[in-house]
Design a protein around this motif. Sequence first.
Motif, short mmCIF file in Angstrom:
data_model
loop_
_atom_site.label_atom_id
_atom_site.label_comp_id
_atom_site.label_asym_id
_atom_site.label_seq_id
_atom_site.Cartn_x
_atom_site.Cartn_y
_atom_site.Cartn_z
N THR A 245 44.01 34.54 34.88
CA THR A 245 44.10 35.98 34.65
C THR A 245 45.49 36.48 35.00
O THR A 245 46.31 35.77 35.58
CB THR A 245 43.08 36.71 35.55
OG1 THR A 245 43.55 36.66 36.90
CG2 THR A 245 41.71 36.08 35.45
N LEU B 208 46.16 38.41 37.22
CA LEU B 208 46.31 38.49 38.67
C LEU B 208 46.89 37.21 39.25
O LEU B 208 47.48 37.21 40.32
CB LEU B 208 44.97 38.80 39.33
CG LEU B 208 44.39 40.20 39.10
CD1 LEU B 208 43.00 40.29 39.73
CD2 LEU B 208 45.30 41.26 39.68
N GLU B 209 46.71 36.09 38.55
CA GLU B 209 47.13 34.78 39.06
C GLU B 209 48.54 34.48 38.57
O GLU B 209 48.78 34.36 37.37
CB GLU B 209 46.14 33.70 38.62
CG GLU B 209 44.76 33.89 39.24
CD GLU B 209 43.76 32.83 38.80
OE1 GLU B 209 44.18 31.83 38.17
OE2 GLU B 209 42.56 33.01 39.09
N LYS B 210 49.44 34.33 39.51
CA LYS B 210 50.85 34.13 39.19
C LYS B 210 51.24 32.66 39.22
O LYS B 210 52.43 32.32 39.09
CB LYS B 210 51.70 34.94 40.17
CG LYS B 210 51.36 36.44 40.13
CD LYS B 210 51.90 37.18 41.32
CE LYS B 210 51.41 38.62 41.32
NZ LYS B 210 51.79 39.36 42.54
N ARG C 201 44.51 32.60 48.01
CA ARG C 201 44.56 33.85 47.24
C ARG C 201 45.92 34.55 47.43
O ARG C 201 46.50 35.06 46.46
CB ARG C 201 43.43 34.78 47.65
CG ARG C 201 43.46 36.11 46.90
CD ARG C 201 42.27 36.96 47.17
NE ARG C 201 42.33 38.19 46.38
CZ ARG C 201 41.36 39.08 46.31
NH1 ARG C 201 40.24 38.90 46.97
NH2 ARG C 201 41.50 40.17 45.59
N GLU D 81 47.86 35.11 44.10
CA GLU D 81 47.77 36.47 43.58
C GLU D 81 48.70 37.46 44.29
O GLU D 81 48.90 38.58 43.81
CB GLU D 81 46.33 36.98 43.67
CG GLU D 81 45.35 36.18 42.85
CD GLU D 81 43.94 36.76 42.89
OE1 GLU D 81 43.74 37.82 43.52
OE2 GLU D 81 43.04 36.14 42.30
N SER E 148 40.18 36.31 42.65
CA SER E 148 39.46 37.43 42.04
C SER E 148 38.52 36.98 40.94
O SER E 148 37.42 37.52 40.79
CB SER E 148 40.47 38.45 41.47
OG SER E 148 41.24 39.02 42.51
N ARG E 149 38.94 35.98 40.15
CA ARG E 149 38.08 35.54 39.04
C ARG E 149 36.78 34.92 39.53
O ARG E 149 35.81 34.83 38.78
CB ARG E 149 38.83 34.57 38.15
CG ARG E 149 39.21 33.27 38.82
CD ARG E 149 39.52 32.22 37.79
NE ARG E 149 40.80 31.58 37.99
CZ ARG E 149 41.08 30.38 37.49
NH1 ARG E 149 40.21 29.75 36.78
NH2 ARG E 149 42.28 29.86 37.71
N VAL F 296 38.04 41.62 36.85
CA VAL F 296 39.03 40.90 36.05
C VAL F 296 38.79 41.09 34.56
O VAL F 296 39.72 41.21 33.77
CB VAL F 296 39.00 39.39 36.42
CG1 VAL F 296 39.90 38.59 35.49
CG2 VAL F 296 39.41 39.21 37.87
#
Length: 637
Positions: free
Chosen positions: A9, A11-13, A226, A230, A261-262, A269
């Motif tokens: 997602t 949110l995930e870097k 996390r 994130e 988060s996922r 998400v």
Amino acid sequence: METLTFSATALEKLPVTIFDTPEEGSRRIAHSIAATIREKQKTGEKAVLGLATGSSPIGVYQELVRLHKDENLSFRNVVTFNLDEYYPMQPDALQSYVHFMHEHLFNYIDILPQNIHIPDGSLPIEKVAEFCAAYEQLIEEAGGIDVQLLGIGRTGHIGFNEPGSGLASHTRLVKLDPLTIADATKDFIKEEFVPLRAITMGVGTIMKARKIIMMAWGEGKAPIVREMVEGKISEEVPASFLQQHERVTVILDQWAASELSRIKTPWLVGLVDWDQNLMRRAVIWLSLQAKRPLLKLTDEDYRHWGLTDLLVRVGSAYSLNIQVHNAIQNTITGWPGGKPGSDDSHRPERANPFPKTSLIFSPHPDDDVISMGGTLLRLADQGHDVHVAYQTSGNIAVFDDDAHRFADFTLGLSRKLGIAIPEFHALHAEVEDFLEHKNLGEEDTEIVQSIKSLIRQGEALAACRFCGVKKENVHFMNLPFYETGQVKKKPLGEEDIQAVADLLTKVKPQQIFAAGDLRDPHGTHRVCLNAILEAIARLKHEPWMQDCYVWLYRGAWQEWDIEDIEMAVPISPEELLRKRKAIFKHQSQKDSPVFPGNDKREFWQRAEDRNRATARIYDQLGLTEYEAMEAFKRYHF
């Protein structure tokens, strides 16, 4: 099997791959490293690997060893550079990373000794800076690191780059964070024995690697994972710098990924495929976020907290609130063995048969009373035939001084009674001499192991007597995998599994309670649970197993998530005090246990705080308020 609940997602870097188990993730990593080695072999080049230590890479190294033995993977073209080493540290010490690497990898492959590089923790302090500069130069001369293997510490460190380490940092001497020191205690017996410093590659050194593989296993790593994946890039979480690397892969098991988060809040998400469990989890989350009891949640609450999609799915908050409230209400029972003569259609346990034969498996000799002492007391009080099986002796968790004291006591008693046994006096002298000259981490002699085992056995018997468990119902299994005299254990073996199967066949319980620390990838609890589950799998077709329920409890440090709880046993203030007294019978673990972990509280304090916290969440959800609760999840076989 690889399982990805959702695609990566926004949110995930960092690119994340999630596996069901650490074993599956470790195999994937090992095969990726092996592919690099073989590619380099084809072109006659060296494969330069950056290697990590700690519990996380052990499975990777085991698979690399297997590939060498079974699939002819050669390491003769491999050059390795380890991330770090404690300082000061002699290379032949059991806690050294030199010892670790040879024990888990180098002794079993054909790597050339001159191609192995590990920071030297034995240097005088005035030579460390020069060594660090030379280490950097060696990496450069080798052509740079092709694949860098990393784990992550709970402080967010990579290597020993603790919070505050910058992107430009290089190989150097560093001070260890108190949390890192606490986590290392399991290898050094006492926290005061853990070195306060280490030599480590810098963040900048790590970032020069052409490819980086970050791995993390277990729930304990989930919060920092996390932050790394994130969160924003920050020196406070050195692992977050990996977000700036072009070729990095994060490999997690499902538990290390549990705070992403996922996984934790997938409804925030994107669209999700709602099932009963996910709906229950979302409504509980909403109740706690909105700080409103379940039955007071409104349609507006659902919309405000990002659960509009759930409202579309069910129509209105009213019916969903009632459904989840009733489901949680039905987990609460004061009759963990079943209430005789009652309608059990909405109870977690069956009314019949009554009384039941209940078998409680305890990995160590105090997990039973720490983790489910209130339930144990209630089972005995309500007339069930309670058995307790202690799977391991717990001997390594006894201080040497206690062994010395009990040996002195026995010698003194023999003298007091006028019993002169030359062999015993010789054994006492042997124990005294060994303990006086024992090296840090050295394996206990057989007689010292026996003394420590008897100490814990006596304490367990005292606790069982206090709880009303008959002496003949107490079983000391001493599973072979544990009996090494060291922190490091043997793998689970056939003898361990068969011992559990034999006990189950002998007792034929209608209830089994087991420590369900499935999220602990390396500890004794998980090995003990695997032995039980394997034994159950072998016996599940036996007639007496057809009507047997298996209940999993958690350890002293954590509890099941509310949505996972299937039986919650309320504990009154008086019962909580009785539970505390049962824990106190384990005197060798009182005040300051050998392996306290990062939590400074005593075990009884941890247990009571955890039990009260569970009751408090039930109260916040709008259910009956209790002093404390013990929680269980049913295992379906």
